[in-house]
Motif scaffolding. Structure first.
Motif, mmCIF file in Angstrom:
data_model
loop_
_atom_site.group_PDB
_atom_site.id
_atom_site.type_symbol
_atom_site.label_atom_id
_atom_site.label_comp_id
_atom_site.label_asym_id
_atom_site.label_seq_id
_atom_site.Cartn_x
_atom_site.Cartn_y
_atom_site.Cartn_z
ATOM 1 N N MET A 119 17.713 55.730 11.601
ATOM 2 C CA MET A 119 17.043 57.257 11.893
ATOM 3 C C MET A 119 16.044 57.144 12.889
ATOM 4 O O MET A 119 16.089 58.033 13.806
ATOM 5 C CB MET A 119 16.598 57.653 10.548
ATOM 6 N N ILE A 120 15.064 56.189 12.802
ATOM 7 C CA ILE A 120 14.149 56.141 13.816
ATOM 8 C C ILE A 120 14.841 55.894 15.163
ATOM 9 O O ILE A 120 14.337 56.530 16.168
ATOM 10 C CB ILE A 120 13.192 55.028 13.493
ATOM 11 N N ALA A 121 15.741 55.001 15.376
ATOM 12 C CA ALA A 121 16.387 54.636 16.685
ATOM 13 C C ALA A 121 17.174 55.663 17.256
ATOM 14 O O ALA A 121 17.093 55.885 18.217
ATOM 15 C CB ALA A 121 17.351 53.435 16.172
ATOM 16 N N GLU A 122 17.807 56.659 16.366
ATOM 17 C CA GLU A 122 18.651 57.871 16.755
ATOM 18 C C GLU A 122 17.526 58.747 17.398
ATOM 19 O O GLU A 122 17.854 59.277 18.487
ATOM 20 C CB GLU A 122 19.396 58.355 15.700
ATOM 21 N N THR A 123 16.252 58.841 16.816
ATOM 22 C CA THR A 123 15.391 59.762 17.393
ATOM 23 C C THR A 123 14.743 59.462 18.629
ATOM 24 O O THR A 123 14.561 60.196 19.678
ATOM 25 C CB THR A 123 14.147 59.927 16.263
ATOM 26 N N VAL A 124 14.490 58.015 18.663
ATOM 27 C CA VAL A 124 13.917 57.694 19.889
ATOM 28 C C VAL A 124 14.923 57.738 21.194
ATOM 29 O O VAL A 124 14.576 58.246 22.206
ATOM 30 C CB VAL A 124 13.509 56.128 19.624
ATOM 31 N N CYS A 125 16.242 57.531 20.907
ATOM 32 C CA CYS A 125 17.249 57.688 21.716
ATOM 33 C C CYS A 125 17.322 58.898 22.200
ATOM 34 O O CYS A 125 17.691 59.476 23.188
ATOM 35 C CB CYS A 125 18.750 57.060 21.518
ATOM 36 N N SER A 126 17.425 59.943 21.224
ATOM 37 C CA SER A 126 17.534 61.414 21.829
ATOM 38 C C SER A 126 16.306 61.880 22.822
ATOM 39 O O SER A 126 16.294 62.567 23.653
ATOM 40 C CB SER A 126 17.458 62.263 20.363
ATOM 41 N N ALA A 127 15.035 61.227 22.077
ATOM 42 C CA ALA A 127 13.893 61.645 22.729
ATOM 43 C C ALA A 127 13.925 61.115 24.522
ATOM 44 O O ALA A 127 13.405 61.663 25.451
ATOM 45 C CB ALA A 127 12.580 60.995 22.383
ATOM 46 N N VAL A 128 14.495 59.661 24.570
ATOM 47 C CA VAL A 128 14.589 59.165 25.926
ATOM 48 C C VAL A 128 15.622 59.884 26.751
ATOM 49 O O VAL A 128 15.341 60.473 27.917
ATOM 50 C CB VAL A 128 15.256 57.641 25.603
ATOM 51 N N SER A 129 16.773 60.580 26.202
ATOM 52 C CA SER A 129 17.635 61.300 26.824
ATOM 53 C C SER A 129 17.061 62.545 27.227
ATOM 54 O O SER A 129 17.326 62.857 28.492
ATOM 55 C CB SER A 129 18.837 61.306 25.985
ATOM 56 N N ALA A 130 16.383 63.206 26.323
ATOM 57 C CA ALA A 130 15.854 64.575 26.508
ATOM 58 C C ALA A 130 14.727 64.272 27.723
ATOM 59 O O ALA A 130 14.661 65.263 28.889
ATOM 60 C CB ALA A 130 15.078 65.211 25.499
ATOM 61 N N ALA A 131 13.921 63.351 27.959
ATOM 62 C CA ALA A 131 12.981 63.112 28.799
ATOM 63 C C ALA A 131 13.694 62.875 30.150
ATOM 64 O O ALA A 131 13.305 63.419 31.306
ATOM 65 C CB ALA A 131 12.249 61.886 28.497
ATOM 66 N N GLY A 132 14.994 62.055 30.112
ATOM 67 C CA GLY A 132 15.726 61.766 31.409
ATOM 68 C C GLY A 132 16.275 62.965 32.019
ATOM 69 O O GLY A 132 16.256 63.238 33.087
ATOM 70 N N LEU A 133 16.969 63.665 31.000
ATOM 71 C CA LEU A 133 17.341 64.959 31.639
ATOM 72 C C LEU A 133 16.278 66.132 32.316
ATOM 73 O O LEU A 133 16.281 66.651 33.153
ATOM 74 C CB LEU A 133 18.097 66.044 30.430
ATOM 75 N N GLY A 134 15.041 65.969 31.639
ATOM 76 C CA GLY A 134 13.913 66.882 32.154
ATOM 77 C C GLY A 134 13.723 65.915 33.685
ATOM 78 O O GLY A 134 13.321 66.972 34.719
ATOM 79 N N ILE A 135 13.420 64.971 33.680
ATOM 80 C CA ILE A 135 13.261 64.346 35.132
ATOM 81 C C ILE A 135 14.230 64.658 36.045
ATOM 82 O O ILE A 135 14.208 64.899 37.272
ATOM 83 C CB ILE A 135 12.933 62.737 34.798
ATOM 84 N N ALA A 136 15.518 64.562 35.435
ATOM 85 C CA ALA A 136 16.758 64.904 36.287
ATOM 86 C C ALA A 136 16.625 66.356 37.198
ATOM 87 O O ALA A 136 17.050 66.534 38.134
ATOM 88 C CB ALA A 136 18.296 64.901 35.686
ATOM 89 N N ALA A 137 16.127 67.344 36.010
ATOM 90 C CA ALA A 137 16.004 68.565 36.375
ATOM 91 C C ALA A 137 14.896 68.908 37.517
ATOM 92 O O ALA A 137 15.228 69.611 38.506
ATOM 93 C CB ALA A 137 15.535 69.505 35.196
ATOM 94 N N VAL A 138 13.764 68.208 37.461
ATOM 95 C CA VAL A 138 12.637 68.210 38.221
ATOM 96 C C VAL A 138 13.225 67.756 39.692
ATOM 97 O O VAL A 138 12.857 68.311 40.819
ATOM 98 C CB VAL A 138 11.614 67.516 37.806
ATOM 99 N N THR A 139 13.987 66.546 39.489
ATOM 100 C CA THR A 139 14.579 65.882 40.918
ATOM 101 C C THR A 139 15.565 66.849 41.591
ATOM 102 O O THR A 139 15.723 66.824 42.953
ATOM 103 C CB THR A 139 15.358 64.646 40.495
ATOM 104 N N ALA A 140 16.317 67.568 40.704
ATOM 105 C CA ALA A 140 17.302 68.473 41.401
ATOM 106 C C ALA A 140 16.793 69.657 41.793
ATOM 107 O O ALA A 140 16.878 70.258 42.983
ATOM 108 C CB ALA A 140 18.154 69.110 40.314
ATOM 109 N N TYR A 141 15.498 70.101 41.343
ATOM 110 C CA TYR A 141 14.477 71.248 41.866
ATOM 111 C C TYR A 141 14.057 70.900 43.133
ATOM 112 O O TYR A 141 13.865 71.761 44.013
ATOM 113 C CB TYR A 141 13.410 71.501 40.916
ATOM 114 N N ARG A 142 13.835 69.493 43.483
ATOM 115 C CA ARG A 142 13.405 69.122 44.867
ATOM 116 C C ARG A 142 14.336 68.995 45.694
ATOM 117 O O ARG A 142 14.045 68.205 46.698
ATOM 118 C CB ARG A 142 12.590 67.847 44.433
#
Length: 144
Positions: free
Chosen positions: A1-24
């Protein structure tokens, strides 16, 4: 359960960084970051993360990994010792047999071609034989 939550958080953070990079206006890098950030969620959905989490916290799995590592060390050690010794016992025995077959026959007492007909002093016709005088001296020194 914890591993799935951590993986989801890492993916969300990565998508956020990708959005900022695309904005640039760095779209190629943004797509690459988005691709990497989707990998953890894909692993969770396929069940790989659950299997890895169960394996990581299993003492039986760690003992199995230890045994595999020990077997690998034993195999590597025996291969190194075998190379240092020059092969297995059967290979050494075969090499000794091959050496004894190529040895001169002990019953041969005289050459079959008769006495040597080579002159003791060779006439010097060219200066090329001077080039080999050093080599001849080395060979004579070693009894060859």
């Amino acid at each position: 359960m914890i591993a799935e939550t951590v993986c989801s958080a890492v993916s969300a953070a990565g998508l956020g960084i990708a959005a900022v990079t695309a904005y640039r206006k760095r779209f190629l890098a943004a797509f690459r970051i988005a691709a990497y950030s989707l990998i953890p969620v894909g692993l969770v959905m396929t069940g790989v993360v659950g299997w890895l989490a169960d394996t990581a916290f299993s003492p039986t799995a760690w003992i199995g990994f230890g045994l595999l590592g020990g077997a690998w060390v034993l195999l590597a050690t025996t291969r190194a010792v075998e190379r240092r010794r020059g092969g297995t016992r059967a290979e050494r025995k075969a090499a000794r047999a091959a050496r004894s077959e190529t040895a001169v026959a002990p019953t041969a007492s005289a050459p079959s071609l008769g006495p040597a007909t080579r002159p003791t002093t060779a006439p010097r016709t060219t200066g090329a034989s001077d080039d080999f005088s050093d080599i001849e001296a080395i060979l004579k020194k070693h009894g060859i």
